[in-house]
Scaffold this motif. Sequence first.
Motif, PDB file in Angstrom:
ATOM      1  N   LYS A 291       3.049   4.125   9.453  1.00  0.00           N
ATOM      2  CA  LYS A 291       2.346   3.335  10.395  1.00  0.00           C
ATOM      3  C   LYS A 291       3.242   3.077  11.359  1.00  0.00           C
ATOM      4  CE  LYS A 291      -1.367   2.840   7.754  1.00  0.00           C
ATOM      5  NZ  LYS A 291      -2.605   3.441   8.235  1.00  0.00           N
ATOM      6  N   GLU A 292       2.699   2.977  12.730  1.00  0.00           N
ATOM      7  CA  GLU A 292       3.935   2.677  13.699  1.00  0.00           C
ATOM      8  C   GLU A 292       4.469   1.550  13.719  1.00  0.00           C
ATOM      9  OE1 GLU A 292       4.777   4.827  16.389  1.00  0.00           O
ATOM     10  OE2 GLU A 292       3.424   6.557  15.833  1.00  0.00           O
ATOM     11  N   TRP A 293       3.851   0.355  13.335  1.00  0.00           N
ATOM     12  CA  TRP A 293       4.378  -0.833  13.212  1.00  0.00           C
ATOM     13  C   TRP A 293       5.514  -1.084  12.236  1.00  0.00           C
ATOM     14  CZ3 TRP A 293       4.112  -2.732   8.447  1.00  0.00           C
ATOM     15  CH2 TRP A 293       2.962  -2.604   7.529  1.00  0.00           C
ATOM     16  N   GLN A 294       5.716  -0.321  11.449  1.00  0.00           N
ATOM     17  CA  GLN A 294       6.890  -0.240  10.415  1.00  0.00           C
ATOM     18  C   GLN A 294       8.310  -0.507  11.372  1.00  0.00           C
ATOM     19  OE1 GLN A 294       7.158   2.953   7.530  1.00  0.00           O
ATOM     20  NE2 GLN A 294       9.143   1.892   6.694  1.00  0.00           N
ATOM     21  N   PHE A 295       8.314   0.414  12.458  1.00  0.00           N
ATOM     22  CA  PHE A 295       9.422   0.534  13.379  1.00  0.00           C
ATOM     23  C   PHE A 295       9.568  -0.503  14.349  1.00  0.00           C
ATOM     24  CE2 PHE A 295       8.254   4.611  11.544  1.00  0.00           C
ATOM     25  CZ  PHE A 295       9.084   4.753  10.635  1.00  0.00           C
ATOM     26  N   LYS A 296       8.674  -1.381  14.555  1.00  0.00           N
ATOM     27  CA  LYS A 296       8.818  -2.378  15.780  1.00  0.00           C
ATOM     28  C   LYS A 296      10.230  -3.199  15.575  1.00  0.00           C
ATOM     29  CE  LYS A 296       6.461  -6.589  17.549  1.00  0.00           C
ATOM     30  NZ  LYS A 296       5.139  -7.609  17.385  1.00  0.00           N
ATOM     31  N   ASP A 297      10.696  -3.222  16.800  1.00  0.00           N
ATOM     32  CA  ASP A 297      12.093  -4.134  16.858  1.00  0.00           C
ATOM     33  C   ASP A 297      13.040  -3.353  16.251  1.00  0.00           C
ATOM     34  OD1 ASP A 297      10.558  -6.228  18.174  1.00  0.00           O
ATOM     35  OD2 ASP A 297      10.090  -7.176  16.290  1.00  0.00           O
ATOM     36  N   TRP A 298      12.929  -2.287  15.787  1.00  0.00           N
ATOM     37  CA  TRP A 298      14.244  -1.213  15.370  1.00  0.00           C
ATOM     38  C   TRP A 298      15.080  -1.182  16.578  1.00  0.00           C
ATOM     39  CZ3 TRP A 298      14.197   2.391  10.507  1.00  0.00           C
ATOM     40  CH2 TRP A 298      13.444   1.825   9.777  1.00  0.00           C
ATOM     41  N   PRO A 299      16.515  -0.957  16.604  1.00  0.00           N
ATOM     42  CA  PRO A 299      17.261  -0.759  17.592  1.00  0.00           C
ATOM     43  C   PRO A 299      17.316   0.570  18.124  1.00  0.00           C
ATOM     44  CG  PRO A 299      18.566  -0.868  15.540  1.00  0.00           C
ATOM     45  CD  PRO A 299      17.146  -1.228  15.225  1.00  0.00           C
TER      46      PRO A 299
ATOM     47  N   ILE B 127      18.694   8.578  10.706  1.00  0.00           N
ATOM     48  CA  ILE B 127      18.337   8.221   9.623  1.00  0.00           C
ATOM     49  C   ILE B 127      17.302   9.227   8.812  1.00  0.00           C
ATOM     50  CG2 ILE B 127      17.234   6.326   8.061  1.00  0.00           C
ATOM     51  CD1 ILE B 127      17.867   4.531  10.522  1.00  0.00           C
ATOM     52  N   ILE B 128      17.520   9.688   7.620  1.00  0.00           N
ATOM     53  CA  ILE B 128      16.515  10.510   6.936  1.00  0.00           C
ATOM     54  C   ILE B 128      15.327   9.895   6.521  1.00  0.00           C
ATOM     55  CG2 ILE B 128      17.537  10.325   4.698  1.00  0.00           C
ATOM     56  CD1 ILE B 128      16.924  13.182   4.268  1.00  0.00           C
ATOM     57  N   GLY B 129      14.075  10.270   6.967  1.00  0.00           N
ATOM     58  CA  GLY B 129      12.787   9.565   6.336  1.00  0.00           C
ATOM     59  C   GLY B 129      12.109  10.474   5.243  1.00  0.00           C
ATOM     60  N   PHE B 130      11.665   9.604   4.411  1.00  0.00           N
ATOM     61  CA  PHE B 130      11.005  10.074   3.400  1.00  0.00           C
ATOM     62  C   PHE B 130       9.524   9.362   3.202  1.00  0.00           C
ATOM     63  CE2 PHE B 130      15.348  10.278   1.530  1.00  0.00           C
ATOM     64  CZ  PHE B 130      15.465  11.446   1.343  1.00  0.00           C
ATOM     65  N   TYR B 131       8.453  10.310   3.009  1.00  0.00           N
ATOM     66  CA  TYR B 131       7.203   9.832   2.910  1.00  0.00           C
ATOM     67  C   TYR B 131       6.596  10.058   1.580  1.00  0.00           C
ATOM     68  CZ  TYR B 131       2.143   9.228   3.688  1.00  0.00           C
ATOM     69  OH  TYR B 131       0.915   8.854   3.359  1.00  0.00           O
ATOM     70  N   MET B 132       6.290   9.121   0.577  1.00  0.00           N
ATOM     71  CA  MET B 132       5.710   9.315  -0.788  1.00  0.00           C
ATOM     72  C   MET B 132       4.249   9.158  -0.616  1.00  0.00           C
ATOM     73  SD  MET B 132       8.928   9.590  -2.679  1.00  0.00           S
ATOM     74  CE  MET B 132       7.676   9.522  -4.261  1.00  0.00           C
ATOM     75  N   ARG B 133       3.821  10.322  -1.407  1.00  0.00           N
ATOM     76  CA  ARG B 133       2.304  10.583  -1.459  1.00  0.00           C
ATOM     77  C   ARG B 133       1.956  11.090  -2.976  1.00  0.00           C
ATOM     78  NH1 ARG B 133       0.452  15.691  -0.813  1.00  0.00           N
ATOM     79  NH2 ARG B 133      -1.694  14.926   0.182  1.00  0.00           N
TER      80      ARG B 133
ATOM     81  N   GLN C 185       0.981  -1.141   0.040  1.00  0.00           N
ATOM     82  CA  GLN C 185      -0.031  -0.107  -0.059  1.00  0.00           C
ATOM     83  C   GLN C 185       0.895   1.282   0.018  1.00  0.00           C
ATOM     84  OE1 GLN C 185       0.017  -2.206   2.265  1.00  0.00           O
ATOM     85  NE2 GLN C 185      -0.637  -1.721   4.321  1.00  0.00           N
ATOM     86  N   THR C 186       2.008   1.163   0.030  1.00  0.00           N
ATOM     87  CA  THR C 186       3.190   2.339  -0.285  1.00  0.00           C
ATOM     88  C   THR C 186       3.352   2.696  -1.598  1.00  0.00           C
ATOM     89  OG1 THR C 186       5.266   3.369   0.817  1.00  0.00           O
ATOM     90  CG2 THR C 186       5.036   1.045   0.183  1.00  0.00           C
TER      91      THR C 186
ATOM     92  N   VAL D 275       2.455  11.187   9.747  1.00  0.00           N
ATOM     93  CA  VAL D 275       4.059  11.681   9.381  1.00  0.00           C
ATOM     94  C   VAL D 275       4.375  12.733   9.670  1.00  0.00           C
ATOM     95  CG1 VAL D 275       4.222   9.621   7.725  1.00  0.00           C
ATOM     96  CG2 VAL D 275       3.450  11.784   6.940  1.00  0.00           C
ATOM     97  N   LYS D 276       3.406  13.934   9.649  1.00  0.00           N
ATOM     98  CA  LYS D 276       3.806  15.275   9.853  1.00  0.00           C
ATOM     99  C   LYS D 276       4.066  15.495  11.275  1.00  0.00           C
ATOM    100  CE  LYS D 276       1.004  17.537   6.506  1.00  0.00           C
ATOM    101  NZ  LYS D 276      -0.154  18.551   5.991  1.00  0.00           N
ATOM    102  N   GLN D 277       3.764  14.328  12.142  1.00  0.00           N
ATOM    103  CA  GLN D 277       4.352  14.476  13.527  1.00  0.00           C
ATOM    104  C   GLN D 277       5.708  14.010  13.586  1.00  0.00           C
ATOM    105  OE1 GLN D 277       1.575  12.853  16.156  1.00  0.00           O
ATOM    106  NE2 GLN D 277      -0.075  13.407  14.921  1.00  0.00           N
TER     107      GLN D 277
END
Length: 390
Positions: A314-322, A333-339, A239-240, A351-353
């Motif tokens: 989604k919050e669960w994307q980062f589950k178990d990340w160190p 890490i730089i983050g990108f959100y495509m829309r 869905q991304t 993601v705006k937060q």
Amino acid sequence: MDPLSALRDYTIRGELDRISRVGDEFRFGSDYTFPCTAETAYRSKQGNLYTLETLVFYVKHHQLKHTEYIQIARTQQIPTVTFIDRKPLLEYLQGKIASTDAIELFPSAPTVADDVPIIELHADSRVVDDPPVVDFMSMIRAVERPLKDREAILECRNRDFYSVLVNATKREEERQRLESQQRKDGLVAKNRLMGTEERGVGYGDEARFNDSAMKSNLNLKSSKIAEGVPIILVPSAFQTLITIHNVKEFLEDGVFIPTDVKVKQMKGSKPECVTVQKKFSRDRVVAAYEVRDKPSALKPEDWDRVVAVFVLGKEWQFKDWPFKDHVEIFNKIIGFYMRFEDDSVESAKTVKQWNVKIISISKNKRHQDRAAALEVWDRLEQFIQSRSHV
């Protein structure tokens, strides 16, 4: 005149703008009228005869990239010309070649006797007009039928080419492994050389510098950039917009291809890792990155190479990340959100937060994709430079 010959004639004369669609017919100026669904004499490599509608649409849009051409044709529900047929078909329609094996002439050519004009005589038996020259060779070719075409000759029945495919795949994997190692060695050497130049170390001091480099602030891990090819993470969810299936075309070529379309084109299992190259020009590679979508498969030392992530929102994307929270993640890490640019504001509310960069693309204007890809590269480069000086 048949539809294919009429279209070729108008293409060569540069009068495609005189071909208009009225209802279910194409009108070639005031010269000809044909049904849109009329089959032409041009046969696809897949075996079917192209319709006039397909050829008119293609010749008017041949300058587009094949993926963009297919997407536009689908929106208008027009059958497309296959990629392998594009070049020979265009060369024939533009008059660059006189004929091609793909043309299947219909068996309705006139006989020699039917086509030879009757010479008109006066009463005194004198010839009034000279008879026109008859092209006998064209008449012969019109009734010819090939015993075998190119595809029939290439058919190899009762033979299995699976071993050839396996060997070719192994060679490609080995080539990619060697290229990855070369890029890794090149990045390490480049970083060390840049560190030497910044500190004014002469070539005579190179040995002493190399011995002390790992103990000084040139140490790559202490500068937050680990040795090896940098890693970009993408979501595994469909869905991304950006996934491991279409990230290469987007970042390297500046073209967005929907994941479902790319999956059908690939016709194989999902790759575990994709190498993406940032190019200064068509043949000069500036940097290379590994793209992965399984963070759980990363080793602890691999996380030092992660420089970017495309977020799903989604919050669960980062589950178990160190990392302890989003603040730490997007500081390292730089983050990108495509829309899509016309998506609702609610879709990006979460993601705006976060400290991520929102990149918007159009749903239909594929020529704008390149600007979005360049923005990703620029943001990533700025982030890496800032991180290397921490």
